[in-house]
Design a protein around this motif. Structure first.
Motif, PDB file in Angstrom:
ATOM      1  N   GLU A 262      21.638 100.447 101.088  1.00 47.56           N
ATOM      2  CA  GLU A 262      21.898 101.323 102.229  1.00 47.56           C
ATOM      3  C   GLU A 262      20.854 102.424 102.353  1.00 47.56           C
ATOM      4  N   LEU A 263      20.299 102.862 101.230  1.00 50.01           N
ATOM      5  CA  LEU A 263      19.198 103.828 101.293  1.00 50.01           C
ATOM      6  C   LEU A 263      18.008 103.236 102.046  1.00 50.01           C
ATOM      7  N   LEU A 264      17.704 101.972 101.770  1.00 44.70           N
ATOM      8  CA  LEU A 264      16.570 101.322 102.433  1.00 44.70           C
ATOM      9  C   LEU A 264      16.859 101.081 103.912  1.00 44.70           C
ATOM     10  N   CYS A 265      18.095 100.722 104.218  1.00 45.01           N
ATOM     11  CA  CYS A 265      18.451 100.523 105.630  1.00 45.01           C
ATOM     12  C   CYS A 265      18.310 101.829 106.411  1.00 45.01           C
ATOM     13  N   ALA A 266      18.673 102.933 105.776  1.00 45.53           N
ATOM     14  CA  ALA A 266      18.584 104.237 106.434  1.00 45.53           C
ATOM     15  C   ALA A 266      17.153 104.726 106.539  1.00 45.53           C
ATOM     16  N   ASP A 267      16.299 104.304 105.579  1.00 49.01           N
ATOM     17  CA  ASP A 267      14.913 104.774 105.565  1.00 49.01           C
ATOM     18  C   ASP A 267      13.988 103.663 105.071  1.00 49.01           C
ATOM     19  N   PRO A 268      13.587 102.738 105.968  1.00 49.51           N
ATOM     20  CA  PRO A 268      12.719 101.623 105.555  1.00 49.51           C
ATOM     21  C   PRO A 268      11.360 102.060 104.998  1.00 49.51           C
ATOM     22  N   SER A 269      10.974 103.317 105.214  1.00 49.62           N
ATOM     23  CA  SER A 269       9.704 103.776 104.650  1.00 49.62           C
ATOM     24  C   SER A 269       9.743 103.792 103.121  1.00 49.62           C
ATOM     25  N   LEU A 270      10.939 103.678 102.547  1.00 42.81           N
ATOM     26  CA  LEU A 270      11.075 103.633 101.086  1.00 42.81           C
ATOM     27  C   LEU A 270      10.746 102.251 100.517  1.00 42.81           C
ATOM     28  N   VAL A 271      10.539 101.269 101.369  1.00 40.93           N
ATOM     29  CA  VAL A 271      10.358  99.893 100.896  1.00 40.93           C
ATOM     30  C   VAL A 271       9.217  99.740  99.883  1.00 40.93           C
ATOM     31  N   PRO A 272       8.008 100.284 100.125  1.00 40.43           N
ATOM     32  CA  PRO A 272       6.955 100.119  99.115  1.00 40.43           C
ATOM     33  C   PRO A 272       7.366 100.658  97.748  1.00 40.43           C
ATOM     34  N   ARG A 273       8.040 101.801  97.729  1.00 44.08           N
ATOM     35  CA  ARG A 273       8.511 102.361  96.470  1.00 44.08           C
ATOM     36  C   ARG A 273       9.589 101.456  95.862  1.00 44.08           C
ATOM     37  N   ALA A 274      10.447 100.889  96.717  1.00 46.10           N
ATOM     38  CA  ALA A 274      11.509 100.006  96.242  1.00 46.10           C
ATOM     39  C   ALA A 274      10.940  98.746  95.608  1.00 46.10           C
ATOM     40  N   VAL A 275       9.881  98.195  96.187  1.00 45.24           N
ATOM     41  CA  VAL A 275       9.266  97.001  95.621  1.00 45.24           C
ATOM     42  C   VAL A 275       8.776  97.276  94.206  1.00 45.24           C
ATOM     43  N   GLU A 276       8.133  98.416  94.005  1.00 44.17           N
ATOM     44  CA  GLU A 276       7.653  98.755  92.660  1.00 44.17           C
ATOM     45  C   GLU A 276       8.824  98.912  91.688  1.00 44.17           C
ATOM     46  N   GLU A 277       9.892  99.545  92.147  1.00 42.19           N
ATOM     47  CA  GLU A 277      11.046  99.753  91.280  1.00 42.19           C
ATOM     48  C   GLU A 277      11.724  98.426  90.930  1.00 42.19           C
ATOM     49  N   PRO A 328      16.037 104.661  82.529  1.00 42.53           N
ATOM     50  CA  PRO A 328      15.307 103.407  82.756  1.00 42.53           C
ATOM     51  C   PRO A 328      16.175 102.225  83.162  1.00 42.53           C
ATOM     52  N   ASP A 329      17.453 102.230  82.786  1.00 48.45           N
ATOM     53  CA  ASP A 329      18.315 101.101  83.132  1.00 48.45           C
ATOM     54  C   ASP A 329      18.913 101.240  84.528  1.00 48.45           C
ATOM     55  N   ARG A 330      18.640 102.353  85.173  1.00 50.06           N
ATOM     56  CA  ARG A 330      19.159 102.590  86.527  1.00 50.06           C
ATOM     57  C   ARG A 330      18.161 102.087  87.560  1.00 50.06           C
ATOM     58  N   LEU A 331      18.648 101.309  88.515  1.00 53.65           N
ATOM     59  CA  LEU A 331      17.828 100.886  89.651  1.00 53.65           C
ATOM     60  C   LEU A 331      17.796 102.021  90.654  1.00 53.65           C
ATOM     61  N   ASP A 332      16.598 102.548  90.928  1.00 53.04           N
ATOM     62  CA  ASP A 332      16.457 103.720  91.793  1.00 53.04           C
ATOM     63  C   ASP A 332      15.274 103.509  92.733  1.00 53.04           C
ATOM     64  N   VAL A 333      15.570 103.141  93.981  1.00 55.27           N
ATOM     65  CA  VAL A 333      14.500 102.829  94.932  1.00 55.27           C
ATOM     66  C   VAL A 333      13.752 104.067  95.391  1.00 55.27           C
ATOM     67  N   THR A 334      14.209 105.246  94.992  1.00 55.14           N
ATOM     68  CA  THR A 334      13.482 106.472  95.332  1.00 55.14           C
ATOM     69  C   THR A 334      12.608 106.946  94.170  1.00 55.14           C
ATOM     70  N   THR A 362       6.918  92.976 103.211  1.00 58.65           N
ATOM     71  CA  THR A 362       7.173  92.441 104.547  1.00 58.65           C
ATOM     72  C   THR A 362       8.588  91.896 104.654  1.00 58.65           C
ATOM     73  N   VAL A 363       9.005  91.128 103.659  1.00 55.43           N
ATOM     74  CA  VAL A 363      10.351  90.550 103.672  1.00 55.43           C
ATOM     75  C   VAL A 363      11.411  91.649 103.647  1.00 55.43           C
ATOM     76  N   LEU A 364      11.264  92.582 102.732  1.00 51.69           N
ATOM     77  CA  LEU A 364      12.299  93.598 102.560  1.00 51.69           C
ATOM     78  C   LEU A 364      12.407  94.508 103.778  1.00 51.69           C
ATOM     79  N   THR A 365      11.274  94.900 104.327  1.00 53.91           N
ATOM     80  CA  THR A 365      11.306  95.740 105.529  1.00 53.91           C
ATOM     81  C   THR A 365      12.001  95.014 106.675  1.00 53.91           C
ATOM     82  N   THR A 366      11.685  93.737 106.841  1.00 47.52           N
ATOM     83  CA  THR A 366      12.296  92.962 107.927  1.00 47.52           C
ATOM     84  C   THR A 366      13.797  92.820 107.739  1.00 47.52           C
ATOM     85  N   LEU A 367      14.230  92.532 106.520  1.00 48.90           N
ATOM     86  CA  LEU A 367      15.658  92.307 106.280  1.00 48.90           C
ATOM     87  C   LEU A 367      16.477  93.590 106.442  1.00 48.90           C
ATOM     88  N   VAL A 368      15.980  94.714 105.900  1.00 51.64           N
ATOM     89  CA  VAL A 368      16.784  95.943 106.020  1.00 51.64           C
ATOM     90  C   VAL A 368      16.791  96.454 107.454  1.00 51.64           C
TER      91      VAL A 368
END
Length: 401
Positions: A262-277, A328-334, A362-368
């Motif tokens: 839901e964070l990514l849906c609200a702010d797709p600009s986070l996608v590059p950071r999310a991919v790295e995470e 480190p065990d927490r998934l954090d797209v920010t 590209t995939v993640l931005t499109t889907l969210v």
């Protein structure tokens, strides 16, 4: 000073979805360099801390090429039979990587971004046409990287289903008999050889054409075998199977952590950071791979790795090291500070990392953007996972929206 170490059977457990075996955390804290025995091959040291794994991957005092002369630690008879660039040391590795990198540039990858978006949009249109429930593996994650890398290389469309079969066979550990895997490998190498010969007769502007041109014009030439080997292992297999597994892994992780989706849906600009995470957090390979052999005695704290001993570094464990990553065990797209080594480190850093990032972004931005209500069709427990493969990933992930 080296003290006596218990030799543990490795891998520690069978892969369980995207869970990382808790033994890694225990070893990081208590025994960061430990002794392990793979199903096949000689015993090895296992590095679990971030800085130690980086050392194993990048320090020239460790050799990957020596592994070809030893009974190297492995989970399957042919697991690392022909590693391509990964199996080389300097100066051969530097020579080959330099020539390949000249053709496989960041600019070439960026030029593929619009084409990749076109391919993704076509797959999304297919989703809408078929309707829910929709299998994101067979109908999305598999065709996308095969199509992208095939277009980059100039592979005829009719041949692409065969490439998928060959690629999957070559990363199998127990899913296929050894004889069948060997047959698939030979067929794939022979096929790429025919494409190379065709590019030499009729030059093209695609990636394979650029590689052939580099090979034929450069004074420090690639051999024919090196060219075919790299296109096969370094681009086709890595560029299709790994990405095809990571896409559904990403979805599983995000839909299992709904707040992150839901964070990514609200702010797709986070996608590059999310991919790295996601690359950091997901333990893609179910075990450490590619043993390096010490060329001299090397100290790791109070442990001495003797010259000639193999060491394997767990990238998954390194990417969960609390000395480097907060929670480190927490998934954090920010997450901002994220020096993960999910694409490797040092001379063998993945050449296709930029391509993988571009596809996954590209995939993640499109889907969210287009499917903010996306969810599991059968619940998280309804996801069916691949068995007997070197990389983790669902083989069935049905979604609804």
């Amino acid at each position: 000073m080296t003290t006596a170490h218990e030799v543990r059977a490795y891998p520690f457990s069978e892969p369980d979805r995207l869970e990382l075996d808790p033994m890694y955390a225990r070893l990081r804290a208590e025994e960061p360099l430990s002794r392990v025995q793979f199903p096949l091959g000689e015993p090895a040291w296992l590095a679990t801390r971030y800085h130690d794994v980086r050392t194993v991957l990048a320090d020239p005092r460790f050799s990957r090429a020596v592994a070809k002369t030893r009974d190297q630690p492995r989970t399957h008879p042919d697991e690392h039979l022909d590693d391509g660039l990964v199996g080389m040391d300097a100066p051969d590795h530097a020579r080959l990587r330099k020539l390949v990198a000249r053709a496989f540039t960041g600019r070439r990858v960026e030029l593929m971004r619009d084409d990749t978006q076109r391919i993704v949009d076509g797959l999304v249109d297919n989703m809408l046409e078929q309707g829910a429930p929709f299998d994101m593996v067979e109908n999305f994650a598999i065709p996308l990287p095969v199509t992208v890398i095939s277009e980059m290389l100039g592979v005829p469309e009719a041949d692409r289903p065969r490439l998928r079969g060959w690629s999957e066979a070559m990363v199998s550990t127990t899913a296929l008999p050894w004889e069948e895997m060997e047959r698939n490998a030979k067929e794939l190498f022979a096929y790429i050889g025919t494409l190379v010969a065709e590019r030499r007769r009729n030059p093209t502007e695609d990636l394979l054409g650029a590689l052939v041109k580099t090979r034929d014009e450069d004074g420090d030439r690639l051999s024919e075998e090196e060219l075919v080997m790299h296109v096969t292992g370094g681009l086709l297999i890595t560029g299709t199977e790994t990405t095809a597994s990571q896409m559904p892994n990403f979805l599983y992780a995000l839909l299992s952590h709904r707040d992150q989706w839901e964070l990514l849906c609200a702010d797709p600009s986070l996608v590059p950071r999310a991919v790295e995470e996601l690359v950091r957090w997901i333990p893609l390979n179910y075990s450490a791979m590619f043993a390096r052999y010490a060329l001299e005695d090397i100290e790791f704290g109070d442990v001495t790795v003797k010259a000639g001993e193999p060491v394997v570094g767990s990238v998954a464990s390194a990417n969960r090291d609390p000395e480097i990553f907060e929670n480190p065990d927490r998934l954090d797209v920010t997450r901002e500070h994220n020096p993960h080594i999910g694409f490797g480190h040092g001379p063998h850093h993945c050449l296709g990392a930029q391509l993988a990032r571009m596809e996954l972004q590209t995939v993640l931005t499109t889907l969210v953007t287009r499917f903010p209500t996306l969810d599991f069709a059968d619940g998280a427990d309804g996801v069916v996972w691949k068995q007997g493969m070197l990389v983790r990933g669902p083989k069935l992930l049905r979604v609804t929206w």
